[in-house]
Design a protein around this motif. Sequence first.
Motif: not given
Length: 303
Positions: A93, A132-133, A137-140, A91, A129
Motif C-alpha cells: 500500500w 483497518d487491514l 482485512g480486504d475482501k477484494s 501486498h 489503513k
Amino acid sequence: MHSSVRLDDATLGLFERDLEVIETELDREETSDLPFADGTIVPLDIENKPWARTITYRRVTRVGHFKLVRSYPTDIPMINVLSEEFTFKVHRWAGGYWFSEDDIEAAVKGEIQIEQEDIAGVQESSRQKMNDLIAFGDKSLNLPGFVNHPDALHSFSPYRLDSSSTPQQCLAVLHDAVTSVVELTRQIEKPDTMILPLRAYHYLANTQVSDHLNTTILKQFLDTSPYIKDIQPLNELAGAGVDGTNILMVFRRDKMKVKVKIMQELTWKPLQRKGLGYERAATFKFAGVIARRPYSMHVVAGI
C-alpha cells in the motif's frame, strides 16, 4: 537580483535530509488510538523483507493413539503427523505528499518551515489503513482480518450484554465464550484475552451483579474465570458481526496462535519530479493475519 535556489542534486539531498528528520520526529510523537496497528490486540510479526512476494507456513497436526496390546501383535497403531501448507501473497500500500518548487526553495533558504501536517497526514493515514487491514482485512484481495477470520470459532449469543439481560445471563455469555474453546479443543486452547465493544464494556464495568454483592459484572467475571486475564474495549467490534450485530472475541495473545505479518513497515521513498514540484511517497507491505491454531479464537455475535 535573482535569488532563486538551484534545484540540483545537492539542494534536493539537503531538502530530503530535513524531511527525514521531521518524519522521524513525527513518527515518535504519534498518539492516536489505533490498537490493531499498535500491536495492542494482536501480536505483530514485523520482518524487513520487502523483496518477499509470498509467505508460507505449515500447520502440523498429530493423529493417532496408543491402545492396549497383548502378546506380540502386528497391528500396533501408528502416530502420524499431518502437515498442511498455507501460502499468502504480500501486498503493498502507498500514499504520499507533494511540494512545489517554490516550497522547496523557501525551505532550503530558511524562509519557511517544511509543512509538517502533510507528513503527519501520510503517517496517520498509513496507520489507519494498517489498523483497518488487521481488523477487517480486504475482501477484494480475499484477505481476512482478525475479527472476521474464517479459522475462528463462530457462534451467536442468546443474550445481549445490556440492560435487556440479567447480570447472571451476561456472566453466562462471557463464561461460555471461553469454555466453548477450552472444551472443543480438549483444553489445548486456553484463551487469556477478551475484547468487547465499547458500549458493552462500559455497561458490564458499571453494573452491579446484585444489590447484595458489591461488585460489577466485569469484575465478577475476571475474578471467577480461570483463563481470562485481560479485557479491553474496542470500537471496531461494534457492528462487525453477521447482519451488523456487535461481537465479542476471546483468544490467546500469543504469536504461536495468531499474529500479523508485516513484511515492511512504512518506508519513505526518494523525491520524484511531478509537474512543477516533487512528490514523496511512502509504502508498507502487509501479508495478513495468520491464525496458526484453528479455533484458538472465538467470535460471539449478537451481544
